[in-house]
Scaffold this active site. Structure first.
Site, PDB file in Angstrom:
ATOM      1  N   CYS A 192       1.207  -1.166   0.004  1.00 60.72           N
ATOM      2  CA  CYS A 192      -0.088   0.363   0.019  1.00 60.72           C
ATOM      3  C   CYS A 192       0.940   1.054   0.267  1.00 60.72           C
ATOM      4  CB  CYS A 192      -1.262   0.013   1.244  1.00 60.72           C
ATOM      5  SG  CYS A 192      -0.272  -0.206   2.657  1.00 60.72           S
ATOM      6  N   SER A 205       3.271  -2.163   4.265  1.00 64.48           N
ATOM      7  CA  SER A 205       3.058  -0.966   3.519  1.00 64.48           C
ATOM      8  C   SER A 205       4.614  -0.038   2.670  1.00 64.48           C
ATOM      9  CB  SER A 205       3.241   0.060   5.027  1.00 64.48           C
ATOM     10  OG  SER A 205       4.497   0.345   5.171  1.00 64.48           O
ATOM     11  N   ASP A 206       4.241   0.565   1.991  1.00 66.44           N
ATOM     12  CA  ASP A 206       5.521   1.303   1.756  1.00 66.44           C
ATOM     13  C   ASP A 206       6.283   1.881   2.907  1.00 66.44           C
ATOM     14  OD1 ASP A 206       7.410   1.855   0.220  1.00 66.44           O
ATOM     15  OD2 ASP A 206       5.795   3.181  -1.031  1.00 66.44           O
ATOM     16  N   CYS A 207       7.796   2.089   2.084  1.00 60.73           N
ATOM     17  CA  CYS A 207       7.751   2.658   3.447  1.00 60.73           C
ATOM     18  C   CYS A 207       8.328   3.664   4.049  1.00 60.73           C
ATOM     19  CB  CYS A 207       9.918   2.704   3.241  1.00 60.73           C
ATOM     20  SG  CYS A 207      10.808   0.814   2.100  1.00 60.73           S
ATOM     21  N   ALA A 240       4.993   4.185   5.394  1.00 63.59           N
ATOM     22  CA  ALA A 240       4.040   4.360   5.131  1.00 63.59           C
ATOM     23  C   ALA A 240       2.686   5.348   6.331  1.00 63.59           C
ATOM     24  CB  ALA A 240       3.424   4.396   4.092  1.00 63.59           C
TER      25      ALA A 240
END
Length: 786
Positions: free
Chosen positions: A272, A304-306, A308
């Site tokens: 995401c 999650s994206d880093c 996020a």
């Protein structure tokens, strides 16, 4: 996200490896379930179901041990013999060093660098896409076996290339959701070890056994979910941007690649994105994340994206506390955080009653299930199915040859006035090769590159054909803020027989966290190109690098610029591929996977996510499917050294839905305007398979040179309501042809998928009436009726 410092260090590493080929002693990955002390746990018992094993492992963990699993960099559980694990590895177009899971310090010091995704997509070749991903997968598993990579990789990037200024458009398969979907399926299947389009060759080395239907060779991750395509533009940043998306655009543009990646590709990971979607952070959109699981059948983990999760509280101010942010994503369905935010704040959230331990257990079940499918708890991986893969399977001649083939198939010939190309080797006494990236191997890869095996610059590739070749940079770098080097470049151009100018973009102009503000060539590059064209005794060749579209109208109109080629970021074999095309050893056949807009398009706000044109407010729409403005080059544009013509051999003229729709009274299942029936909701079509039909096509090579042709079949739908596409790609096939011969091919059309459109409410409907199939200059009407 990669910093400027890390990019410079990686560039230095590339140069060091090329001049200092180091071979170090082999090491092996740490693994759980080692005998004699740690192989008796139920989670090590391969005769049990994966779910049983995963639940058993969860039951043995303390709360603190569970929480340690919620970060990409997982701490081991020493008492159970479980070593640390790094979830974050990257493999976008070859094994990359961006993620901490990959290291080039060991027995493997380089990996095959394939073309950046956008150029590979320009080949419009599903089999090629599969073979490239299969080769990357072989190298990934080989590097895992020597402790230099993980098993979970965060690729592919399948966001639609919506705006030409987007810095990461280069990483995607382009602007068409159907092409993005097709690419996603081939990449994921090949990389994870599933059967796909290609048979034989590399495939036999790594396809899973028939009895391992749920097993994985590696894990691929479809990202970034969803409506993510802005980095840093104006006052908008990806960390806080709210993507306002209509239901209509969500259904037929932003979501299809992800749905297909899951339903057909069987991706085992979904990432995401940072942005909000209609006011709610993407990683907190429970409706979207659960739709992926429950409606699309997603079987994997959601990361999650880093950082996020952190941005939800710290950048977006969506929650009042860090614990609320943690609760929002865990309740929505996120399983792991790239970063440490869950690691640091979940226990506090549990203590405050905002998160239950059961929420953590749910996340762990998804995480451990994927690890078990990868065989991580099956004992020593060197003794397993893929244990024989090692350094000898990395940078192989086959893989390097495939990188060359991918670059050749993707390179696009944009202009070829007076048929200047191909050059005849015997007729070229000298070459001038000019441009700041013309002799720089660090510019070949684009974003998310690793250390290439055997990179060849454009100058080096061309120099193998013409030994008397001169080089001048013209500009000191891609930004080209000075004309200091013009004098030398003009001097070199004047004394050469033929001149090639390499212009365009690099990562100083477009990359993660960096969008462009202009579509023109950077700095004084346009002046350099025009100056060289004026000085050259013969018309020149311009080679354009980079991912983002460029407004090169000046070059298209200049008769002194006879030929233009787009090479994107062609990977380590870029120099060889370009030379083979320029000198006619390969006939170019790539097609642009995105529209090239004029500079005037930059007046359109990048944060406007609407796909459909709205003339009432001067909004021209986006991508070839909806855009109604002027263009420099259109989607699908690409020339060849030969000419092709098409003949439509067979296609139906009429399609009846009477036997394919549900049996309830027609009045109850059709949407009507007055007495006119416009469309049938797809939800009411009982059998989509029964509606499929083949379009048989004959391709004639009318020239003297063999070559491939990308057959692209479009449709124009009836204008039944506002927002119907101008046209949409419904099928493509890359066809190899021989001079003055016919080659037949066929394209399967699935009306439910290819001829449908989203209504303003986001409902898929099949328009009734005349659908116009468009094949080059040919048109054929298929009438869909009740």
């Amino acid at each position: 996200m990669e910093t400027t410092l890390s990019f410079l260090l990686r560039s230095l590493a590339i140069c060091f490896v090329i001049s200092h080929p180091i071979i170090k002693a082999l090491s092996h990955p740490e693994f759980p379930c080692k005998p004699p002390d740690h192989n008796t746990y139920a989670f090590c018992n391969t005769s049990l179901s994966i779910q049983t094993r995963a639940l058993s492992l969860i039951s043995l963990l303390t709360l603190d041990e569970k929480l340690q699993q919620l970060s990409n960099n997982v701490t081991g559980v020493q008492r159970l013999g479980i070593p640390p694990y790094e979830w974050w590895s990257e493999s976008l177009h070859g094994i990359a060093g961006n993620g901490p899971g990959v290291s080039f310090s060991g027995s493997v010091v380089a990996a095959t660098s394939f073309p950046q995704v956008l150029l590979t997509a320009a080949a419009f070749n599903r089999s090629l896409w599969y073979e490239v991903a299969a080769a990357i997968g072989v190298e990934a598993r080989a590097m895992y076996n020597v402790g230099q990579a993980g098993l979970t990789f965060w690729a592919p990037n399948i966001n639609v290339f919506r705006d030409p200024r987007w810095g990461r458009g280069q990483e995607t398969p382009g602007e068409d959701p159907m092409v993005c979907s097709a690419y996603a399926v081939e990449f994921v299947k090949a990389f994870q070890g599933q059967k796909g389009k290609s048979e034989g060759g590399l495939v036999g080395k790594r396809v899973l056994r028939e009895d391992s239907e749920d097993g994985l060779m590696l894990s691929a991750c479809c990202k970034h979910f969803t409506a993510y395509d802005l980095e840093n533009w104006g006052n908008f940043s990806r960390y806080s941007f709210n993507a306002v998306v209509t239901e209509q655009d969500m259904e037929d543009t932003y979501q299809p690649p992800f749905r297909t990646c899951i339903e057909q590709g069987k991706a085992s990971c979904l990432m995401c994105s940072y942005n909000q979607v209609n006011g709610v952070p993407a990683c907190a959109r429970k409706d979207l994340l659960q739709k992926a699981r429950k409606e699309w059948g997603f079987n994997g983990y959601i990361t999650s994206d880093c950082d996020a999760v952190a941005t939800i509280y710290e950048y977006q101010n969506y929650t009042k506390t860090p614990e609320d942010a943690v609760a929002a994503v865990l309740k929505a369905g996120v399983d792991i955080n790239c970063g440490t935010y869950l690691l640091r704040n979940t226990k506090s959230a549990i203590n405050q009653g905002k998160v239950e331990e059961e929420d953590v257990d749910r996340a762990l079940l998804n995480l451990f299930t994927v690890q078990l499918r990868l065989g991580l708890f099956d004992g020593n991986p060197i003794e397993g199915q893929f244990g024989k893969l090692g350094p000898h399977d990395v940078c192989t001649s086959e893989h390097k040859g495939l990188a060359l083939e991918a670059a050749k198939q993707g390179i696009v010939l944009l202009k070829n006035r007076i048929k200047l190309l191909p050059l005849k080797k015997a007729g070229v006494s000298s070459l001038a090769i000019i441009g700041p990236s013309a002799n720089n191997i660090t510019k070949l890869g684009g974003g998310y590159s690793g250390v290439p095996c055997s990179p060849v610059s454009y100058f080096e590739g061309l120099n193998t054909y013409v030994k008397k070749s001169y080089y001048a940079s013209g500009c000191t770098d891609i930004p080209c803020n000075s004309d200091f080097g013009f004098k030398e470049a003009i001097h070199v151009a004047k004394k050469a027989d033929y001149v090639i100018v390499v212009a365009g973009l690099d990562l100083s102009q477009e990359t993660e966290d960096l969008d462009r503000v202009s579509l023109l060539l950077p700095g004084k590059q346009m002046s350099l190109v025009s100056s060289i064209a004026s000085a050259s005794k013969k018309p020149i060749i311009v080679v354009l690098t980079g991912g983002g579209p460029l407004d090169v109208s000046f070059a298209e109109a200049d008769p002194q610029i006879a030929s233009i080629l787009w090479v994107g970021y062609p990977g380590e074999a870029g120099g060889k591929a370009l030379a083979q095309i320029i000198f006619g050893d390969y006939n170019p056949s790539g097609r642009l996977p995105m529209t090239w807009y004029p500079e005037a398009f930059t007046k359109i706000p990048m944060n406007d996510m609407n796909m459909r044109a709205d003339p009432s407010r001067g909004y021209p729409g986006r991508t070839y499917r909806f855009y109604i403005g002027n263009q420099v080059y259109g989607f699908g544009h690409g020339l060849s050294y030969t000419n092709f013509s098409y003949k439509l051999l067979s296609a139906p003229k009429q399609l009846s839905l009477s036997r394919s729709i549900n049996t309830r009274p027609i009045q109850n299942i059709l949407n009507q305007r007055g007495n006119k029936v416009d469309f049938v909701p797809l939800s009411q079509v009982a059998s989509c398979d029964s509606l499929k039909f083949d379009v048989q096509i004959s391709v004639m090579n009318e020239g003297e040179m063999d070559g491939s042709n990308v057959v692209m079949l479009f449709s124009r739908l009836p204008k039944i309501f506002q927002g119907v596409t101008e046209k949409q790609l419904i099928g493509f096939s890359r066809v190899a042809t021989t001079s003055f011969n016919f080659t037949d091919t066929s394209i399967v059309v699935d009306p439910c998928n290819h001829l449908s459109i989203a209504s303003e409410r986001g409902e898929r409907v099949l328009p009734l009436g005349n659908h116009v199939l468009v094949l080059g200059d040919l048109e054929h009407i298929v009438s869909i009726e009740i």
